[in-house]
Write a protein that holds these residues in place. Sequence first.
Motif, mmCIF file in Angstrom:
data_model
loop_
_atom_site.group_PDB
_atom_site.id
_atom_site.type_symbol
_atom_site.label_atom_id
_atom_site.label_comp_id
_atom_site.label_asym_id
_atom_site.label_seq_id
_atom_site.Cartn_x
_atom_site.Cartn_y
_atom_site.Cartn_z
ATOM 1 N N HIS A 1 -6.789 3.451 -3.615
ATOM 2 C CA HIS A 1 -7.336 4.587 -2.864
ATOM 3 C C HIS A 1 -6.153 5.451 -2.453
ATOM 4 O O HIS A 1 -5.365 5.081 -1.580
ATOM 5 N N ALA A 2 -6.006 6.600 -3.124
ATOM 6 C CA ALA A 2 -4.765 7.370 -3.038
ATOM 7 C C ALA A 2 -4.630 8.204 -1.775
ATOM 8 O O ALA A 2 -3.533 8.648 -1.451
ATOM 9 N N ASP A 3 -5.707 8.440 -1.044
ATOM 10 C CA ASP A 3 -5.627 9.266 0.165
ATOM 11 C C ASP A 3 -5.239 8.403 1.357
ATOM 12 O O ASP A 3 -5.826 7.338 1.577
ATOM 13 N N HIS A 4 -4.268 8.864 2.137
ATOM 14 C CA HIS A 4 -3.929 8.148 3.363
ATOM 15 C C HIS A 4 -5.077 8.334 4.349
ATOM 16 O O HIS A 4 -5.383 9.453 4.763
ATOM 17 N N THR A 5 -5.695 7.234 4.734
ATOM 18 C CA THR A 5 -6.894 7.330 5.568
ATOM 19 C C THR A 5 -6.573 7.418 7.051
ATOM 20 O O THR A 5 -7.407 7.836 7.850
ATOM 21 N N LYS B 1 -16.785 7.033 3.118
ATOM 22 C CA LYS B 1 -17.565 7.048 1.879
ATOM 23 C C LYS B 1 -16.645 7.050 0.661
ATOM 24 O O LYS B 1 -16.933 6.388 -0.349
ATOM 25 N N THR B 2 -15.536 7.782 0.754
ATOM 26 C CA THR B 2 -14.600 7.851 -0.363
ATOM 27 C C THR B 2 -13.957 6.493 -0.620
ATOM 28 O O THR B 2 -13.745 6.101 -1.774
ATOM 29 N N ILE B 3 -13.642 5.756 0.445
ATOM 30 C CA ILE B 3 -13.096 4.407 0.283
ATOM 31 C C ILE B 3 -14.094 3.526 -0.458
ATOM 32 O O ILE B 3 -13.742 2.815 -1.405
ATOM 33 N N ALA B 4 -15.367 3.569 -0.040
ATOM 34 C CA ALA B 4 -16.402 2.760 -0.681
ATOM 35 C C ALA B 4 -16.580 3.153 -2.140
ATOM 36 O O ALA B 4 -16.755 2.295 -3.019
ATOM 37 N N GLN B 5 -16.523 4.456 -2.426
ATOM 38 C CA GLN B 5 -16.650 4.919 -3.801
ATOM 39 C C GLN B 5 -15.483 4.452 -4.659
ATOM 40 O O GLN B 5 -15.673 4.010 -5.800
ATOM 41 N N SER C 1 0.820 -1.221 0.000
ATOM 42 C CA SER C 1 0.000 0.000 0.000
ATOM 43 C C SER C 1 0.848 1.263 0.000
ATOM 44 O O SER C 1 0.357 2.340 -0.336
ATOM 45 N N ALA C 2 2.115 1.156 0.371
ATOM 46 C CA ALA C 2 2.993 2.317 0.371
ATOM 47 C C ALA C 2 3.525 2.643 -1.027
ATOM 48 O O ALA C 2 4.117 3.710 -1.235
ATOM 49 N N LEU C 3 3.306 1.743 -1.998
ATOM 50 C CA LEU C 3 3.857 1.924 -3.338
ATOM 51 C C LEU C 3 2.892 2.630 -4.277
ATOM 52 O O LEU C 3 3.306 3.112 -5.341
ATOM 53 N N ASP C 4 1.617 2.655 -3.948
ATOM 54 C CA ASP C 4 0.608 3.373 -4.721
ATOM 55 C C ASP C 4 0.596 2.934 -6.192
ATOM 56 O O ASP C 4 0.594 3.751 -7.113
ATOM 57 N N ARG C 5 0.582 1.615 -6.417
ATOM 58 C CA ARG C 5 0.471 1.096 -7.774
ATOM 59 C C ARG C 5 -0.203 -0.265 -7.740
ATOM 60 O O ARG C 5 -0.183 -0.955 -6.716
ATOM 61 N N PRO C 6 -0.824 -0.661 -8.842
ATOM 62 C CA PRO C 6 -1.555 -1.938 -8.852
ATOM 63 C C PRO C 6 -0.628 -3.138 -8.912
ATOM 64 O O PRO C 6 0.531 -3.032 -9.330
ATOM 65 N N VAL D 1 -6.689 -1.054 -2.451
ATOM 66 C CA VAL D 1 -5.443 -0.803 -1.737
ATOM 67 C C VAL D 1 -5.532 0.598 -1.142
ATOM 68 O O VAL D 1 -5.643 1.578 -1.875
ATOM 69 N N LEU D 2 -5.517 0.682 0.182
ATOM 70 C CA LEU D 2 -5.615 1.960 0.884
ATOM 71 C C LEU D 2 -4.198 2.461 1.128
ATOM 72 O O LEU D 2 -3.442 1.848 1.898
#
Length: 257
Positions: free
Chosen positions: A150-154, A164-168, A127-132, A177-178
């Motif tokens: 999910h690009a925002d650190h929650t 809601k943004t995570i669900a969207q 999740s720290a790499l921000d890629r699929p 991937v959060l």
Amino acid sequence: MNDVARTMVFAEPPTFGSVAEERQDRKVRLAVALRAFSRYGFDMGVAGHITARDPEFPDRFWVNPFGMHFGMIRASDLILVDHDGTVVEGDGILNTAAFRIHSEIHAARPDVVAAAHAHSLYGTTWSALDRPLLPLTNEGCMFFEDHALHADHTGVTLEELKAKTIAQNLGPHRAAVLRNHGVVTVGQTVDEAAWWFIAFEHSAHVQLLAEAAGDPVPADPDDARSVRDTMGTPRAAWFSFQPLYQQILAEQPDVRQ
């Protein structure tokens, strides 16, 4: 479903004569999934949660009590929470972050019975790499074009808007991937959601090893889609979890209590 998928024979999820029987089976499967997470080392302090929608009240879900070790949880230890975050059955404490994330996922995805999230080693590293993920293995192919970033650190997800943004961002996919937080997976059964989490963790581990060793070669996109559509169905994921389910039931019969 493709022709290969039609020829593969899997056991069927059980059917029930009453809502009470279905509820008890779902609670046992949830408790087993939590113990499976313990077995795989997905327990990091008090972090992590798996939820299962109640078969009678779709706006309520069962969840592990906050602060209880995954490896100790029995079906009777689970708590039932409504959409407002009120514990309507059980004596445990509710993890507010679990409620926020899972309630929004359950509300946005009527097809989802269960959702799983834990601070596992390779999932959180990924999740720290921000890629699929790349489709490097059969397990990795299951997530090809079927997981979201999910690009925002929650952080600690206490705000309704963040949840809601995570669900969207999860959208119709089986996993998200959060960033800097880990992975959440969903399924039409508890078994499916748990298996996707285990498979994602395995795939992240494989890719990290492969990239450390050299330049990994992903599967051809058409081949990856074929594997995903054959081995990556909800029924196949349910079936893949059954050996682990059977083993834990045999070794730890108290999980049914």
